[in-house]
Scaffold this motif. Structure first.
Motif, PDB file in Angstrom:
ATOM      1  N   MET A  25      45.271  47.805  40.489  1.00 36.79           N
ATOM      2  CA  MET A  25      44.111  48.490  39.935  1.00 36.79           C
ATOM      3  C   MET A  25      43.548  47.778  38.712  1.00 36.79           C
ATOM      4  SD  MET A  25      43.853  52.449  38.561  1.00 36.79           S
ATOM      5  CE  MET A  25      44.511  52.176  36.913  1.00 36.79           C
ATOM      6  N   SER A  26      44.403  47.263  37.855  1.00 39.25           N
ATOM      7  CA  SER A  26      43.925  46.799  36.555  1.00 39.25           C
ATOM      8  C   SER A  26      44.319  45.379  36.175  1.00 39.25           C
ATOM      9  CB  SER A  26      44.439  47.750  35.459  1.00 39.25           C
ATOM     10  OG  SER A  26      45.863  47.741  35.430  1.00 39.25           O
ATOM     11  N   ALA A  27      45.271  44.789  36.866  1.00 42.29           N
ATOM     12  CA  ALA A  27      45.817  43.512  36.394  1.00 42.29           C
ATOM     13  C   ALA A  27      45.421  42.301  37.240  1.00 42.29           C
ATOM     14  CB  ALA A  27      47.348  43.592  36.315  1.00 42.29           C
ATOM     15  N   LEU A  28      45.512  42.418  38.545  1.00 44.28           N
ATOM     16  CA  LEU A  28      45.339  41.239  39.397  1.00 44.28           C
ATOM     17  C   LEU A  28      43.914  40.696  39.324  1.00 44.28           C
ATOM     18  CD1 LEU A  28      47.361  42.074  42.623  1.00 44.28           C
ATOM     19  CD2 LEU A  28      48.082  40.827  40.583  1.00 44.28           C
ATOM     20  N   PRO A  29      43.756  39.428  38.973  1.00 41.60           N
ATOM     21  CA  PRO A  29      42.410  38.834  38.944  1.00 41.60           C
ATOM     22  C   PRO A  29      41.791  38.820  40.332  1.00 41.60           C
ATOM     23  CG  PRO A  29      44.112  37.144  38.723  1.00 41.60           C
ATOM     24  CD  PRO A  29      44.804  38.462  38.609  1.00 41.60           C
ATOM     25  N   GLY A  30      40.525  39.189  40.397  1.00 41.68           N
ATOM     26  CA  GLY A  30      39.830  39.229  41.681  1.00 41.68           C
ATOM     27  C   GLY A  30      39.910  40.562  42.382  1.00 41.68           C
ATOM     28  N   SER A  31      40.664  41.505  41.828  1.00 44.26           N
ATOM     29  CA  SER A  31      40.783  42.814  42.461  1.00 44.26           C
ATOM     30  C   SER A  31      39.425  43.505  42.508  1.00 44.26           C
ATOM     31  CB  SER A  31      41.771  43.685  41.683  1.00 44.26           C
ATOM     32  OG  SER A  31      41.720  45.028  42.128  1.00 44.26           O
ATOM     33  N   PRO A  32      39.069  44.099  43.664  1.00 44.46           N
ATOM     34  CA  PRO A  32      37.782  44.810  43.762  1.00 44.46           C
ATOM     35  C   PRO A  32      37.851  46.233  43.224  1.00 44.46           C
ATOM     36  CG  PRO A  32      38.874  44.832  45.883  1.00 44.46           C
ATOM     37  CD  PRO A  32      39.751  44.025  44.966  1.00 44.46           C
ATOM     38  N   ALA A  33      38.957  46.610  42.599  1.00 40.62           N
ATOM     39  CA  ALA A  33      39.091  47.964  42.050  1.00 40.62           C
ATOM     40  C   ALA A  33      37.999  48.235  41.025  1.00 40.62           C
ATOM     41  CB  ALA A  33      40.475  48.135  41.415  1.00 40.62           C
ATOM     42  N   ILE A  34      37.524  49.474  40.978  1.00 38.07           N
ATOM     43  CA  ILE A  34      36.434  49.827  40.070  1.00 38.07           C
ATOM     44  C   ILE A  34      36.838  49.585  38.618  1.00 38.07           C
ATOM     45  CG2 ILE A  34      37.135  52.253  39.907  1.00 38.07           C
ATOM     46  CD1 ILE A  34      33.535  50.870  39.937  1.00 38.07           C
ATOM     47  N   GLN A  35      38.128  49.750  38.315  1.00 33.72           N
ATOM     48  CA  GLN A  35      38.592  49.517  36.943  1.00 33.72           C
ATOM     49  C   GLN A  35      38.465  48.051  36.544  1.00 33.72           C
ATOM     50  OE1 GLN A  35      40.208  51.260  39.262  1.00 33.72           O
ATOM     51  NE2 GLN A  35      40.205  53.316  38.410  1.00 33.72           N
ATOM     52  N   ASN A  36      38.439  47.166  37.517  1.00 31.63           N
ATOM     53  CA  ASN A  36      38.258  45.743  37.237  1.00 31.63           C
ATOM     54  C   ASN A  36      36.783  45.358  37.257  1.00 31.63           C
ATOM     55  OD1 ASN A  36      39.341  43.154  36.648  1.00 31.63           O
ATOM     56  ND2 ASN A  36      39.120  42.546  38.791  1.00 31.63           N
ATOM     57  N   ALA A  37      35.941  46.258  37.740  1.00 32.82           N
ATOM     58  CA  ALA A  37      34.501  45.975  37.830  1.00 32.82           C
ATOM     59  C   ALA A  37      33.711  46.565  36.674  1.00 32.82           C
ATOM     60  CB  ALA A  37      33.949  46.503  39.156  1.00 32.82           C
ATOM     61  N   ILE A  38      34.157  47.696  36.139  1.00 32.22           N
ATOM     62  CA  ILE A  38      33.405  48.368  35.073  1.00 32.22           C
ATOM     63  C   ILE A  38      33.171  47.468  33.858  1.00 32.22           C
ATOM     64  CG2 ILE A  38      33.527  50.230  33.360  1.00 32.22           C
ATOM     65  CD1 ILE A  38      34.724  52.007  35.528  1.00 32.22           C
ATOM     66  N   PRO A  39      34.148  46.667  33.394  1.00 31.69           N
ATOM     67  CA  PRO A  39      33.903  45.863  32.186  1.00 31.69           C
ATOM     68  C   PRO A  39      32.902  44.725  32.371  1.00 31.69           C
ATOM     69  CG  PRO A  39      36.274  46.142  32.573  1.00 31.69           C
ATOM     70  CD  PRO A  39      35.565  46.583  33.806  1.00 31.69           C
ATOM     71  N   MET A  40      32.600  44.348  33.606  1.00 32.24           N
ATOM     72  CA  MET A  40      31.814  43.132  33.841  1.00 32.24           C
ATOM     73  C   MET A  40      30.429  43.157  33.191  1.00 32.24           C
ATOM     74  SD  MET A  40      32.978  41.862  37.671  1.00 32.24           S
ATOM     75  CE  MET A  40      32.374  43.286  38.541  1.00 32.24           C
ATOM     76  N   PRO A  41      29.631  44.197  33.356  1.00 31.32           N
ATOM     77  CA  PRO A  41      28.306  44.160  32.719  1.00 31.32           C
ATOM     78  C   PRO A  41      28.352  44.233  31.195  1.00 31.32           C
ATOM     79  CG  PRO A  41      28.700  46.293  33.751  1.00 31.32           C
ATOM     80  CD  PRO A  41      29.800  45.395  34.196  1.00 31.32           C
ATOM     81  N   TYR A  42      29.416  44.767  30.642  1.00 34.87           N
ATOM     82  CA  TYR A  42      29.519  44.883  29.187  1.00 34.87           C
ATOM     83  C   TYR A  42      29.899  43.554  28.532  1.00 34.87           C
ATOM     84  CZ  TYR A  42      29.413  49.913  30.038  1.00 34.87           C
ATOM     85  OH  TYR A  42      29.043  51.170  30.445  1.00 34.87           O
ATOM     86  N   PHE A  43      30.761  42.792  29.200  1.00 34.86           N
ATOM     87  CA  PHE A  43      31.256  41.549  28.609  1.00 34.86           C
ATOM     88  C   PHE A  43      30.752  40.304  29.334  1.00 34.86           C
ATOM     89  CE2 PHE A  43      34.858  44.661  27.798  1.00 34.86           C
ATOM     90  CZ  PHE A  43      34.419  44.971  26.525  1.00 34.86           C
ATOM     91  N   HIS A  44      29.888  40.492  30.344  1.00 35.37           N
ATOM     92  CA  HIS A  44      29.309  39.391  31.110  1.00 35.37           C
ATOM     93  C   HIS A  44      30.406  38.503  31.696  1.00 35.37           C
ATOM     94  CE1 HIS A  44      25.243  39.713  28.739  1.00 35.37           C
ATOM     95  NE2 HIS A  44      25.626  40.846  29.311  1.00 35.37           N
ATOM     96  N   THR A  45      31.371  39.162  32.312  1.00 29.22           N
ATOM     97  CA  THR A  45      32.505  38.477  32.930  1.00 29.22           C
ATOM     98  C   THR A  45      32.482  38.740  34.430  1.00 29.22           C
ATOM     99  OG1 THR A  45      33.817  40.440  32.375  1.00 29.22           O
ATOM    100  CG2 THR A  45      33.982  38.543  30.885  1.00 29.22           C
ATOM    101  N   ASP A  46      33.487  38.244  35.133  1.00 33.31           N
ATOM    102  CA  ASP A  46      33.621  38.550  36.552  1.00 33.31           C
ATOM    103  C   ASP A  46      35.015  39.108  36.802  1.00 33.31           C
ATOM    104  OD1 ASP A  46      35.453  36.328  36.857  1.00 33.31           O
ATOM    105  OD2 ASP A  46      33.732  34.995  36.969  1.00 33.31           O
TER     106      ASP A  46
END
Length: 335
Positions: A25-46
């Protein structure tokens, strides 16, 4: 499986939680989990932000959780505790068990997972950045940038592709493809509406004067933006009983501030992304968490029987992993 192995059924919720609420949910890079997607627009990351630190956190969560559950099962077996519900002898097949020969091969089962990770990586790192996305800066498209939305695009493309490939590989196993797609689409509505309502709720909460007082107090606990973000996300995830809800409220309220603080301190936004995701999966799994309550209900168990093991695998070990990531980042930087 637990009945056939004569393992205590009280360990079933924690076992499911380890696979659902933690490293995936939160650790694996590339995970499509929403918890890994929410930060992307705030920090301009992937979704691949801080991949090395994410992998370390994921391995630690999985290893500690697995060792804990195996230890608990071993102690139960030594005490003579079995499944607890007319468990058959060990090795006896369940009447409803599917014969092994009728199951898809391991290659078919793992292919969609590999495709999600591979396509997500290719689109995040190579394809989307080369597209002509100047139109995103216009008012019609919200005056945004590709760095703010590209990660989400990559996840959507990866998931859709994996679904299409899975249907193609298992076409003969479907009795009615249209019905399966309809049921899947209907099933997706609940989590979509849940996350959407949590984000909207977070926007309202973040606008309240009382929340501003709490926010300022939490931000005043430390000058370190990484530690500060971890504290705020954990606290709000614990209060709301929701990883995505707590993180949404926190990032709407302080995401931009912590991004600016991190940039001023020379820190990579990737560590903010990874720590925010990890923090959302810490105190969120307290007893009032909706997923915990639902999981116990589905398993026919209660908090007294199973919550301690859930706490260990879904709260204690994730918090330990988050602390390790913060320490490693402080020593070695983001990797």
């Amino acid at each position: 499986m637990f009945r056939e192995g004569n393992l205590p059924k009280r360990l079933i919720p924690a076992t499911i939680a380890l696979g659902s609420f933690t490293f995936t949910m939160s650790a694996l890079p590339g995970s499509p989990a929403i918890q890994n997607a929410i930060p992307m627009p705030y920090f301009h990351t992937d979704a691949f932000a801080a991949p090395g630190l994410g992998l370390i956190a994921g391995v630690l969560m999985f290893a500690c959780g697995s060792l804990w559950l195996m230890l608990r099962a071993r102690r139960a077996r030594a005490a003579g505790e079995g499944f607890g519900d007319e468990a058959p002898a060990v090795g006896t097949a369940s009447p409803a068990a599917m014969p092994l020969g009728e199951m898809p091969s391991f290659a078919v089962a793992i292919t969609p997972v590999i495709l999600v990770l591979a396509i997500n990586f290719i689109f995040s790192k190579y394809v989307i950045g080369d597209l002509d996305t100047a139109y995103l800066a216009t008012p019609k498209y919200g005056k945004t940038t590709v760095s703010a939305v590209g990660g989400t695009w990559a996840i959507i493309v990866a998931m859709v592709t994996a679904c299409v490939v899975l249907i193609a590989l298992t076409w003969r196993r479907f009795q009615n493809v249209r019905q399966s797609l309809n049921e899947g689409a209907l099933g997706s509505m609940l989590p979509i509406l849940n996350v959407g309502s949590e984000v909207a709720y977070g926007g309202v909460i973040a606008s309240l004067a009382a929340f501003a007082i709490i926010k300022d107090w939490l931000m005043g606990l430390t000058d370190n933006p990484v530690i500060g973000l971890a504290i705020i996300v954990n606290v709000l995830a614990g209060i709301t009983g929701s990883a995505s809800g707590g993180m949404s409220i926190a990032l709407q309220a302080v995401g931009q501030q912590y991004l600016e603080l991190a940039q001023a301190a020379g820190l990579s936004p990737q560590i903010l992304h990874r720590v925010a995701a990890l923090a959302s999966g810490g105190l969120d799994a307290l007893p009032h968490n909706g997923a915990v309550i639902t999981l116990l209900a589905i398993c026919g168990l209660n908090h007294k029987q199973s919550y301690f093991d859930i706490f260990m695998v879904a709260v204690a070990f994730p918090l330990l992993s988050m602390l390790l990531v913060i320490v490693l980042n402080g020593i070695f930087g983001t990797f």
